[in-house]
Enzyme design. Structure first.
Site, PDB file in Angstrom:
ATOM      1  N   HIS A   1    -115.001  -1.175  57.594  1.00 19.23           N
ATOM      2  CA  HIS A   1    -114.674  -0.625  58.974  1.00 19.23           C
ATOM      3  C   HIS A   1    -115.903  -0.239  59.444  1.00 19.23           C
ATOM      4  CE1 HIS A   1    -111.978   1.486  61.790  1.00 19.23           C
ATOM      5  NE2 HIS A   1    -113.335   2.197  61.956  1.00 19.23           N
ATOM      6  N   GLU A   2    -116.552   0.798  59.005  1.00 17.14           N
ATOM      7  CA  GLU A   2    -117.868   1.354  59.702  1.00 17.14           C
ATOM      8  C   GLU A   2    -118.854   0.058  59.943  1.00 17.14           C
ATOM      9  OE1 GLU A   2    -117.477   4.070  61.074  1.00 17.14           O
ATOM     10  OE2 GLU A   2    -115.620   4.588  60.168  1.00 17.14           O
TER      11      GLU A   2
ATOM     12  N   CYS B   1    -109.304   4.908  64.100  1.00 18.34           N
ATOM     13  CA  CYS B   1    -110.694   4.957  64.574  1.00 18.34           C
ATOM     14  C   CYS B   1    -110.983   6.164  65.427  1.00 18.34           C
ATOM     15  CB  CYS B   1    -111.107   3.670  65.189  1.00 18.34           C
ATOM     16  SG  CYS B   1    -112.798   3.588  65.505  1.00 18.34           S
TER      17      CYS B   1
ATOM     18  N   HIS C   1    -118.388  -1.618  62.997  1.00 17.17           N
ATOM     19  CA  HIS C   1    -118.926  -0.854  64.143  1.00 17.17           C
ATOM     20  C   HIS C   1    -120.418  -1.170  64.548  1.00 17.17           C
ATOM     21  CE1 HIS C   1    -115.885   1.490  65.794  1.00 17.17           C
ATOM     22  NE2 HIS C   1    -115.681   2.111  64.702  1.00 17.17           N
TER      23      HIS C   1
END
Length: 174
Positions: free
Chosen positions: A140-141, A98, A144
């Protein structure tokens, strides 16, 4: 386009839940351009707006592939208000890193396939099936955007070790 500063763990902004984007505006397009420039400069394959301290549901991604001549062909993608609407029971493991947790990589288990709904820069809504690296990166994004980091999927021991390491580094930098 402009390079933006990527915020680093333990910055508390990384834990914010990002707000939906109501309308694709000139400002949103400029933000996406800035995010691409920042992501490519880092270098990375994905960036959520919150990583440059903009708590908006916006992701840029480029999973460039090599063509038959070995040349990398950019594939820039923008995801506005993305959401996973279905996921497989089958899991896959990828080593993740990351830009907000520099130089730290760890294997993370996630659904192997997901269906994603998002809006593009033209305001069109899409649904796509993702698998492999694409599935891992989009999850993953999106995490966030919800204030979740990939280290949250690690054992408590590993997660605490990483958090302490970055907290110490931040104190030394003050």
């Amino acid at each position: 386009m402009a390079l933006r500063e990527i915020i680093i763990l333990p910055d508390k902004q990384l834990r914010l839940v990002s707000k939906p984007i109501e309308k694709v505006t000139t400002e949103i397009r400029k933000l996406a351009d800035d995010m691409f420039e920042t992501m490519y400069d880092a270098p990375g394959i994905g960036l959520a707006a919150i990583q440059i301290a903009q708590p908006l549901r916006l992701i840029t991604m480029d999973l460039a592939k090599r063509d038959e001549n070995g040349e990398t062909k950019p594939e820039p993608r923008v995801f506005i208000n993305p959401e996973v609407i279905a996921s497989s029971e089958e899991l896959s493991v990828y080593e993740e890193g990351c830009l907000s947790i520099p130089e730290y990589y760890e294997e993370v288990e996630r659904p192997a396939k997901v269906r994603v709904r998002f809006t593009d820069l033209d305001g069109k809504v899409h649904e796509e099936d993702a698998e492999g690296l694409y599935a891992t990166c989009i999850q993953h994004e999106i995490d966030h955007l919800n204030g979740v980091l990939f280290v949250d999927y690690l054992s408590k021991l590993k997660r605490d070790r990483v958090l302490k390491k970055f907290e110490k580094a931040a104190k030394r930098a003050e």
